[in-house]
Design a protein around this motif. Structure first.
Motif, PDB file in Angstrom:
ATOM      1  N   LEU A  98      73.360  72.883  74.882  1.00  0.00           N
ATOM      2  CA  LEU A  98      72.437  72.118  75.720  1.00  0.00           C
ATOM      3  C   LEU A  98      72.483  70.636  75.364  1.00  0.00           C
ATOM      4  N   PRO A  99      72.537  69.755  76.375  1.00  0.00           N
ATOM      5  CA  PRO A  99      72.591  68.320  76.074  1.00  0.00           C
ATOM      6  C   PRO A  99      71.279  67.771  75.539  1.00  0.00           C
ATOM      7  N   GLY A 100      70.183  68.454  75.803  1.00  0.00           N
ATOM      8  CA  GLY A 100      68.898  68.007  75.286  1.00  0.00           C
ATOM      9  C   GLY A 100      68.620  68.573  73.911  1.00  0.00           C
ATOM     10  N   ALA A 101      67.725  67.903  73.168  1.00  0.00           N
ATOM     11  CA  ALA A 101      67.355  68.351  71.822  1.00  0.00           C
ATOM     12  C   ALA A 101      66.296  69.441  71.921  1.00  0.00           C
ATOM     13  N   VAL A 102      66.654  70.662  71.483  1.00  0.00           N
ATOM     14  CA  VAL A 102      65.770  71.815  71.631  1.00  0.00           C
ATOM     15  C   VAL A 102      65.734  72.594  70.321  1.00  0.00           C
ATOM     16  N   ALA A 103      64.512  73.026  69.950  1.00  0.00           N
ATOM     17  CA  ALA A 103      64.345  73.886  68.781  1.00  0.00           C
ATOM     18  C   ALA A 103      63.443  75.045  69.154  1.00  0.00           C
ATOM     19  N   LEU A 104      63.608  76.152  68.443  1.00  0.00           N
ATOM     20  CA  LEU A 104      62.751  77.319  68.615  1.00  0.00           C
ATOM     21  C   LEU A 104      61.878  77.463  67.379  1.00  0.00           C
ATOM     22  N   LEU A 105      60.565  77.661  67.613  1.00  0.00           N
ATOM     23  CA  LEU A 105      59.608  77.799  66.523  1.00  0.00           C
ATOM     24  C   LEU A 105      58.890  79.139  66.639  1.00  0.00           C
ATOM     25  N   THR A 106      58.535  79.724  65.513  1.00  0.00           N
ATOM     26  CA  THR A 106      57.684  80.906  65.529  1.00  0.00           C
ATOM     27  C   THR A 106      56.244  80.464  65.798  1.00  0.00           C
ATOM     28  N   PRO A 107      55.341  81.399  66.157  1.00  0.00           N
ATOM     29  CA  PRO A 107      53.931  81.022  66.332  1.00  0.00           C
ATOM     30  C   PRO A 107      53.319  80.418  65.070  1.00  0.00           C
ATOM     31  N   GLY A 108      53.922  80.682  63.909  1.00  0.00           N
ATOM     32  CA  GLY A 108      53.469  80.064  62.668  1.00  0.00           C
ATOM     33  C   GLY A 108      54.085  78.701  62.413  1.00  0.00           C
ATOM     34  N   LEU A 109      54.828  78.169  63.427  1.00  0.00           N
ATOM     35  CA  LEU A 109      55.450  76.850  63.388  1.00  0.00           C
ATOM     36  C   LEU A 109      56.541  76.739  62.324  1.00  0.00           C
ATOM     37  N   VAL A 110      57.303  77.798  62.198  1.00  0.00           N
ATOM     38  CA  VAL A 110      58.493  77.818  61.347  1.00  0.00           C
ATOM     39  C   VAL A 110      59.715  77.786  62.260  1.00  0.00           C
ATOM     40  N   TYR A 111      60.701  76.961  61.908  1.00  0.00           N
ATOM     41  CA  TYR A 111      61.897  76.851  62.732  1.00  0.00           C
ATOM     42  C   TYR A 111      62.677  78.171  62.730  1.00  0.00           C
ATOM     43  N   ALA A 112      62.898  78.719  63.934  1.00  0.00           N
ATOM     44  CA  ALA A 112      63.742  79.905  64.083  1.00  0.00           C
ATOM     45  C   ALA A 112      65.172  79.516  64.406  1.00  0.00           C
ATOM     46  N   ASP A 113      65.339  78.391  65.101  1.00  0.00           N
ATOM     47  CA  ASP A 113      66.680  77.909  65.447  1.00  0.00           C
ATOM     48  C   ASP A 113      66.545  76.490  65.978  1.00  0.00           C
ATOM     49  N   ALA A 114      67.665  75.784  66.020  1.00  0.00           N
ATOM     50  CA  ALA A 114      67.713  74.439  66.589  1.00  0.00           C
ATOM     51  C   ALA A 114      69.129  74.196  67.067  1.00  0.00           C
ATOM     52  N   ASN A 115      69.256  73.538  68.219  1.00  0.00           N
ATOM     53  CA  ASN A 115      70.610  73.314  68.715  1.00  0.00           C
ATOM     54  C   ASN A 115      71.229  72.071  68.068  1.00  0.00           C
ATOM     55  N   GLU A 116      72.500  71.886  68.336  1.00  0.00           N
ATOM     56  CA  GLU A 116      73.233  70.818  67.656  1.00  0.00           C
ATOM     57  C   GLU A 116      72.682  69.441  68.017  1.00  0.00           C
ATOM     58  N   THR A 117      72.250  69.264  69.250  1.00  0.00           N
ATOM     59  CA  THR A 117      71.697  67.965  69.648  1.00  0.00           C
ATOM     60  C   THR A 117      70.435  67.653  68.871  1.00  0.00           C
ATOM     61  N   PHE A 118      69.578  68.656  68.674  1.00  0.00           N
ATOM     62  CA  PHE A 118      68.338  68.453  67.912  1.00  0.00           C
ATOM     63  C   PHE A 118      68.659  68.064  66.469  1.00  0.00           C
ATOM     64  N   LEU A 119      69.606  68.786  65.866  1.00  0.00           N
ATOM     65  CA  LEU A 119      69.957  68.509  64.469  1.00  0.00           C
ATOM     66  C   LEU A 119      70.552  67.112  64.336  1.00  0.00           C
ATOM     67  N   SER A 120      71.431  66.756  65.266  1.00  0.00           N
ATOM     68  CA  SER A 120      72.047  65.438  65.211  1.00  0.00           C
ATOM     69  C   SER A 120      71.019  64.330  65.409  1.00  0.00           C
ATOM     70  N   MET A 121      70.120  64.501  66.350  1.00  0.00           N
ATOM     71  CA  MET A 121      69.121  63.478  66.645  1.00  0.00           C
ATOM     72  C   MET A 121      68.150  63.293  65.482  1.00  0.00           C
ATOM     73  N   SER A 122      67.814  64.398  64.814  1.00  0.00           N
ATOM     74  CA  SER A 122      66.843  64.316  63.712  1.00  0.00           C
ATOM     75  C   SER A 122      67.496  63.971  62.381  1.00  0.00           C
ATOM     76  N   GLY A 123      68.842  64.021  62.334  1.00  0.00           N
ATOM     77  CA  GLY A 123      69.534  63.705  61.088  1.00  0.00           C
ATOM     78  C   GLY A 123      69.395  64.780  60.040  1.00  0.00           C
ATOM     79  N   ARG A 124      69.280  66.036  60.462  1.00  0.00           N
ATOM     80  CA  ARG A 124      69.096  67.146  59.528  1.00  0.00           C
ATOM     81  C   ARG A 124      70.195  68.179  59.738  1.00  0.00           C
ATOM     82  N   THR A 125      70.499  68.926  58.694  1.00  0.00           N
ATOM     83  CA  THR A 125      71.434  70.035  58.816  1.00  0.00           C
ATOM     84  C   THR A 125      70.657  71.301  59.177  1.00  0.00           C
TER      85      THR A 125
END
Length: 408
Positions: free
Chosen positions: A15-42
């Motif tokens: 996906l060209p947009g920055a997207v992440a998936l969170l659990t209801p407890g606000l824990v990251y379940a996944d994140a796409n490459e655009t999100f990781l690149s934009m946030s500067g995180r692995t």
């Protein structure tokens, strides 16, 4: 492959947009490459970690509110199951390789619920669009100066819009609190029914806008007890007020009517002169303690459940008619009877106990029957708590719930 020829994991990552998936407890379940690149995180720095451990507020900016606003939005989505588009946010990000050094960043977030089959929020889709470069408006010249002014105004208006939304939410929260107090005042604990213990529960819906008009009532008569529950369509103080009128009317009618069907007929006529009472559902059951017979009638309401001592659950569904105001005035409502033995448990409830988004009502009724049968030996007070615990979704109910239990 997750579908007919479509690899949805690959689609998510591409996906060209920055997207992440969170659990209801606000824990990251996944994140796409655009999100990781934009946030500067692995991926290792993000997935499996709590959102605000990865992206805390900038401690060097005492006015920062990005984390607070984002948490409120995400919690709102979990509670309501509804999408939330946030106003433009300043949310600074710490350089991953330079601890203590923060970069001023601006974002436009949207948070969307992903629902499980039972209607609960299974995941949150968190999409962000970065507008930092737009806000910085770098460059020189009159045109750039004008751009900086316009973009500054845009940010200011976005903040003002967020403040207005916050004030509206606080106002709705106050209205909800008043409505809940009104409902509690009009829904007192039941009087003792001789040697027959009873329990009642009322649970408001989650979310500031979801106060409804559920009610219950118990009327002790010579040798009999009339029990009823009802559900007014609508939300807020108006629904609570209509609920109070209808509850009082049915309570009075039950004292003089020949049976529950006639009491509902009287309530139907009365409801036609009450604004907001149309399509209200209600059910009334008269317990004859001497003959061991239940007489019942329903106006479009979920059927009461009778759990026999052997664990068999019988739904009282042989006398159901349309809700109030939705049938000819002078036609009699149906009425039916069923017998019971000592040790049975009678449960009346509103649809918030059994209904779930995108789920057939029979699934909820079967869930109720199973919980009643397994826990039928518990005293009514304990059983009421057990049923609410077992039947309430993890994210909470999106509709009010009223529950009456009587040990027969």
């Amino acid at each position: 492959m997750n579908g007919p020829g479509i690899d949805y994991e690959a689609v998510f990552q591409a996906l060209p947009g920055a997207v992440a998936l969170l659990t209801p407890g606000l824990v990251y379940a996944d994140a796409n490459e655009t999100f990781l690149s934009m946030s500067g995180r692995t991926r290792e720095q993000v997935v499996g970690r709590y959102l605000f451990d990865v992206f805390p507020d900038n401690p060097q900016d005492p006015t920062s509110s990005g984390m607070h606003n984002l948490r409120a939005s995400l919690e709102r989505v979990v509670a309501t199951g509804e999408r939330d588009s946030m106003a433009l946010q300043r949310y600074d990000v710490e350089f991953p390789d330079r601890p203590g050094v923060w970069q001023e960043r601006y974002w436009s977030p949207v948070n969307v619920p992903l629902l499980a089959p039972d209607g609960t929020v299974a995941l949150l889709l968190h999409r962000v669009e970065e507008v930092t470069e737009l806000m910085r408006a770098r460059g020189a010249g009159a045109g750039d100066d004008r751009a900086r002014v316009l973009e500054s105004e845009l940010y200011t208006r976005a903040k003002e819009l967020q403040e207005v939304n916050d004030r509206l939410r606080r106002a709705h929260a106050r209205e909800r609190e008043v409505a809940i107090h009104l409902q509690k005042a009009m829904l007192p604990p039941p009087r003792p029914l001789g040697h027959h213990p009873a329990a009642v529960r009322y649970r408001p819906a989650i979310g500031a806008l979801n106060v409804c008009g559920d009610w219950y009532d118990l009327v002790d008569l010579p040798g009999r007890t009339a029990v009823s529950v009802g559900d007014v369509v609508g939300h807020g103080l108006r629904a609570a007020g209509v609920m109070g009128l209808l509850r009082s009317a049915l309570s009075a009618a039950s004292r003089v009517a020949a049976g529950p069907a006639q009491a509902l007929e009287v309530l139907d006529l009365y409801s036609r002169d009450v604004d907001g009472a149309e399509s209200t559902s209600a059910v009334s059951v008269v317990i004859n303690w001497e003959s061991r017979v239940l007489t019942y009638s329903s106006a479009g309401h979920p059927p009461p459940a009778l759990c026999h001592p052997d664990g068999r659950v019988e739904f009282l569904d042989r006398a159901t008619d349309p809700p109030l105001g939705a049938r000819p005035e002078h036609e009699p409502r149906p009425q039916a009877e069923t017998s019971f033995t000592d040790g049975a448990v009678l449960a009346l409830y509103t649809d918030g106990l059994v209904e779930r988004r995108r789920e057939d009502i029979d699934t909820g009724l079967n869930r109720l029957a199973d919980a009643l049968a397994r826990n039928r030996a518990a005293a009514p007070e304990a059983l009421a708590d057990i049923l609410l615990t077992e039947l309430t979704p993890p994210a909470g109910n999106t509709d009010d719930t009223a529950l009456v239990l009587i040990h027969l």
